[in-house]
Design a protein around this motif. Structure first.
Motif, mmCIF file in Angstrom:
data_model
loop_
_atom_site.group_PDB
_atom_site.id
_atom_site.type_symbol
_atom_site.label_atom_id
_atom_site.label_comp_id
_atom_site.label_asym_id
_atom_site.label_seq_id
_atom_site.Cartn_x
_atom_site.Cartn_y
_atom_site.Cartn_z
ATOM 1 N N ILE A 76 -1.769 -13.491 11.906
ATOM 2 C CA ILE A 76 -0.805 -12.433 12.231
ATOM 3 C C ILE A 76 0.145 -12.219 11.061
ATOM 4 C CG2 ILE A 76 1.120 -11.796 13.745
ATOM 5 C CD1 ILE A 76 -0.379 -13.201 16.023
ATOM 6 N N ILE A 77 0.627 -13.304 10.449
ATOM 7 C CA ILE A 77 1.553 -13.199 9.319
ATOM 8 C C ILE A 77 0.916 -12.412 8.179
ATOM 9 C CG2 ILE A 77 2.766 -14.500 7.513
ATOM 10 C CD1 ILE A 77 3.055 -16.773 9.656
ATOM 11 N N LEU A 78 -0.290 -12.774 7.794
ATOM 12 C CA LEU A 78 -0.958 -12.087 6.685
ATOM 13 C C LEU A 78 -1.297 -10.642 7.032
ATOM 14 C CD1 LEU A 78 -3.309 -14.959 5.477
ATOM 15 C CD2 LEU A 78 -1.245 -14.110 4.349
ATOM 16 N N GLY A 79 -1.833 -10.416 8.221
ATOM 17 C CA GLY A 79 -2.231 -9.067 8.629
ATOM 18 C C GLY A 79 -1.046 -8.130 8.733
ATOM 19 N N GLN A 80 0.005 -8.560 9.404
ATOM 20 C CA GLN A 80 1.170 -7.700 9.568
ATOM 21 C C GLN A 80 1.977 -7.585 8.280
ATOM 22 O OE1 GLN A 80 1.627 -5.695 12.086
ATOM 23 N NE2 GLN A 80 -0.228 -6.536 12.986
ATOM 24 N N GLY A 81 2.005 -8.649 7.482
ATOM 25 C CA GLY A 81 2.721 -8.581 6.204
ATOM 26 C C GLY A 81 2.150 -7.500 5.305
ATOM 27 N N LEU A 82 0.838 -7.461 5.158
ATOM 28 C CA LEU A 82 0.193 -6.429 4.349
ATOM 29 C C LEU A 82 0.364 -5.058 4.991
ATOM 30 C CD1 LEU A 82 -1.529 -5.445 2.004
ATOM 31 C CD2 LEU A 82 -3.551 -6.028 3.360
ATOM 32 N N GLY A 83 0.215 -5.004 6.313
ATOM 33 C CA GLY A 83 0.376 -3.737 7.014
ATOM 34 C C GLY A 83 1.753 -3.136 6.786
ATOM 35 N N LEU A 84 2.795 -3.967 6.814
ATOM 36 C CA LEU A 84 4.154 -3.465 6.610
ATOM 37 C C LEU A 84 4.321 -2.818 5.248
ATOM 38 C CD1 LEU A 84 6.198 -6.297 8.309
ATOM 39 C CD2 LEU A 84 6.120 -3.895 8.999
ATOM 40 N N VAL A 85 3.711 -3.407 4.222
ATOM 41 C CA VAL A 85 3.771 -2.804 2.880
ATOM 42 C C VAL A 85 3.155 -1.411 2.915
ATOM 43 C CG1 VAL A 85 2.911 -2.989 0.506
ATOM 44 C CG2 VAL A 85 3.787 -5.025 1.680
ATOM 45 N N ILE A 86 2.014 -1.289 3.574
ATOM 46 C CA ILE A 86 1.305 -0.010 3.653
ATOM 47 C C ILE A 86 2.109 1.011 4.450
ATOM 48 C CG2 ILE A 86 -0.771 1.113 4.594
ATOM 49 C CD1 ILE A 86 -2.218 -1.609 3.932
ATOM 50 N N TYR A 87 2.698 0.599 5.579
ATOM 51 C CA TYR A 87 3.462 1.538 6.413
ATOM 52 C C TYR A 87 4.682 2.065 5.663
ATOM 53 C CZ TYR A 87 0.792 -1.118 9.886
ATOM 54 O OH TYR A 87 -0.193 -1.763 10.572
ATOM 55 N N PHE A 88 5.415 1.155 5.011
ATOM 56 C CA PHE A 88 6.588 1.587 4.241
ATOM 57 C C PHE A 88 6.185 2.504 3.093
ATOM 58 C CE2 PHE A 88 8.967 -2.001 6.199
ATOM 59 C CZ PHE A 88 10.094 -1.302 6.594
ATOM 60 N N ARG A 89 5.072 2.185 2.440
ATOM 61 C CA ARG A 89 4.607 3.019 1.325
ATOM 62 C C ARG A 89 4.244 4.422 1.823
ATOM 63 N NH1 ARG A 89 5.091 4.800 -3.617
ATOM 64 N NH2 ARG A 89 3.129 5.370 -4.560
ATOM 65 N N ASN A 90 3.584 4.511 2.959
ATOM 66 C CA ASN A 90 3.238 5.822 3.502
ATOM 67 C C ASN A 90 4.487 6.638 3.815
ATOM 68 O OD1 ASN A 90 0.318 6.545 3.926
ATOM 69 N ND2 ASN A 90 0.322 4.421 4.603
ATOM 70 N N LEU A 91 5.487 6.021 4.423
ATOM 71 C CA LEU A 91 6.734 6.737 4.681
ATOM 72 C C LEU A 91 7.397 7.179 3.383
ATOM 73 C CD1 LEU A 91 8.637 5.059 7.639
ATOM 74 C CD2 LEU A 91 7.760 7.378 7.477
ATOM 75 N N TRP A 92 7.387 6.311 2.387
ATOM 76 C CA TRP A 92 7.963 6.660 1.078
ATOM 77 C C TRP A 92 7.273 7.902 0.515
ATOM 78 C CZ3 TRP A 92 11.970 5.746 -1.971
ATOM 79 C CH2 TRP A 92 11.886 6.131 -3.315
ATOM 80 N N LEU A 93 5.931 7.938 0.564
ATOM 81 C CA LEU A 93 5.176 9.078 0.041
ATOM 82 C C LEU A 93 5.481 10.353 0.833
ATOM 83 C CD1 LEU A 93 1.752 7.323 -0.625
ATOM 84 C CD2 LEU A 93 3.414 8.087 -2.337
ATOM 85 N N ILE A 94 5.595 10.230 2.154
ATOM 86 C CA ILE A 94 5.901 11.394 2.994
ATOM 87 C C ILE A 94 7.268 11.956 2.640
ATOM 88 C CG2 ILE A 94 6.457 12.120 5.358
ATOM 89 C CD1 ILE A 94 4.205 10.110 6.246
ATOM 90 N N PHE A 95 8.286 11.089 2.556
ATOM 91 C CA PHE A 95 9.641 11.565 2.265
ATOM 92 C C PHE A 95 9.765 12.076 0.832
ATOM 93 C CE2 PHE A 95 10.870 8.803 5.954
ATOM 94 C CZ PHE A 95 11.169 9.873 6.783
ATOM 95 N N LYS A 96 9.020 11.460 -0.076
ATOM 96 C CA LYS A 96 9.013 11.942 -1.470
ATOM 97 C C LYS A 96 8.444 13.353 -1.526
ATOM 98 C CE LYS A 96 6.394 10.714 -5.384
ATOM 99 N NZ LYS A 96 5.658 9.695 -6.113
ATOM 100 N N GLU A 97 7.364 13.595 -0.784
ATOM 101 C CA GLU A 97 6.749 14.922 -0.749
ATOM 102 C C GLU A 97 7.689 15.939 -0.096
ATOM 103 O OE1 GLU A 97 2.605 17.041 0.748
ATOM 104 O OE2 GLU A 97 3.013 14.964 1.281
#
Length: 104
Positions: A76-97
């Motif tokens: 769970i730690i590894l799966g969610q840790g990586l997932g959180l990076v991806i989710y934050f990055r997607n939001l960053w890209l959306i708001f940047k656009e």
């Protein structure tokens, strides 16, 4: 049948504590992202990913990551840790656009 009842008791009753409730709430939060995505897609008649999907992903991911740390669950730690990076990055890209093109 007795073995199944014993297993159910060991998993859901004997371990019942705050963290089990927290884990269930976390999983529910994480699941809501799919409900939101499904409802938004049905509304427009095509598959879309609304911004709320990413917010539910982050909320559920943080809660599940916390649960994994408390329960010492490396998967769970590894799966969610990586997932959180991806989710934050997607939001960053959306708001940047959106900053570049406010019409989006």
């Amino acid at each position: 049948m007795a073995a199944l009842i014993d297993w159910f008791h060991a998993v859901f009753i004997a371990q019942f504590d705050f963290w089990l409730i927290f884990g269930l709430a976390a999983q529910s939060m994480f699941m809501m992202r799919f409900v939101v995505q499904w409802m938004a897609s049905e509304r427009v008649g095509r598959s879309i990913v609304p911004i709320a999907f990413w917010f539910f992903s982050i909320a559920g991911g943080i809660m599940l990551f916390t649960y994994g740390v408390i329960k010492k669950e490396p998967i769970i730690i590894l799966g969610q840790g990586l997932g959180l990076v991806i989710y934050f990055r997607n939001l960053w890209l959306i708001f940047k656009e959106k900053r570049r093109d406010p019409a989006i």
